[in-house]
Design an enzyme around this catalytic site. Sequence first.
Site, short mmCIF file in Angstrom:
data_model
loop_
_atom_site.label_atom_id
_atom_site.label_comp_id
_atom_site.label_asym_id
_atom_site.label_seq_id
_atom_site.Cartn_x
_atom_site.Cartn_y
_atom_site.Cartn_z
N GLY A 1 0.68 -1.44 0.07
CA GLY A 1 0.07 0.04 -0.15
C GLY A 1 0.90 1.34 -0.04
O GLY A 1 0.22 2.25 -0.11
N ASP A 2 2.09 1.27 0.12
CA ASP A 2 2.97 2.35 0.17
C ASP A 2 4.42 1.99 -0.23
O ASP A 2 5.41 2.69 0.32
CB ASP A 2 3.01 3.13 1.71
CG ASP A 2 3.41 4.59 1.70
OD1 ASP A 2 3.21 5.21 0.41
OD2 ASP A 2 3.63 5.14 2.54
N LEU A 3 4.71 1.28 -1.14
CA LEU A 3 5.99 1.13 -1.36
C LEU A 3 6.46 1.91 -2.73
O LEU A 3 6.02 1.82 -3.68
CB LEU A 3 6.06 -0.60 -1.99
CG LEU A 3 7.27 -1.21 -1.89
CD1 LEU A 3 7.87 -1.25 -0.50
CD2 LEU A 3 7.64 -2.48 -2.73
N ASN B 1 10.66 3.40 0.57
CA ASN B 1 10.17 2.30 1.71
C ASN B 1 10.63 1.12 1.16
O ASN B 1 10.15 0.06 1.78
CB ASN B 1 8.57 2.58 1.71
CG ASN B 1 8.02 3.50 2.74
OD1 ASN B 1 8.72 4.04 3.47
ND2 ASN B 1 6.81 3.76 2.68
#
Length: 273
Positions: free
Chosen positions: A165-167, A171
């Site tokens: 969801g936030d790569l 990250n």
Amino acid sequence: MSLADFQPWVDRWRLAPDGAPFASNWSRLLPVRREGQSLILKAAMAEQEIHGSAFLSGYGGRSAVQVLEREADAVLLERAAGPSRLADIARMQGDEAAYRILCKGVAKLQAAPGPFPVAPIPLATWFSILPQAAAHAGGVGVYAEAAGVLERLVATTTAEAPLHGDLHHGNLLDGGVRGWLAIDPKGLTGDPACDYAIMLFWAGAPDAVALPDLVAARIAPVAALAGLTSPRLTGWGLCVAAQYAGWFHGTPMGEAMMAVAERLSLDGALAEI
């Protein structure tokens, strides 16, 4: 912020401070060591960080940093401290070199067998701001377009996967001999294509957003690397941009994301979803 803020966990988990504490938007962090291992202690986490750290433990250290301890609003993590940075790779070798690494990382994470100790958040719930903002705007404009695209994307999803969801470039970190390791998942579930959309917006620095034309230009090569169709990736890109525009309304981040959303909403490929 001081070391005293971390003392309960430092004592309980037998940690030695290994640097100065620092803060993110959602938590406080302290580099630590235990039995010679370099670790990160995160504490005073916001609710979404607590959910994310629990989800992170479900990867079992496969293509993600290991979770060694976890309780309430604190977590002890493996520290991925290798010298390579995806932002540097993108700058020196080109966008595609970094995106090739990111896409491989997404594919590995989505293949994680679990189980995950928290229920992943469905995409319809994660993007709930879109229909809310569309209704507030009278059912017209970019939010309405994005809400309609979201509905079609969810309705046409044929397989679901656990989603980070936030790569993005910040990250996925160099874990040395362990390879590239993910941090800070949101912990979602749904269309695998959604996970590839967030990486389109990277602009070389935290809280910065790539210009609209650059985001649009990245869609075809990232779709090819990920084995996706460009219309589907464009659709999720629009949803992510509109989501952030709503979340950060009235801020530079919100305005930048709205500009991207407006650019992607004009793409005729959306009709193919």
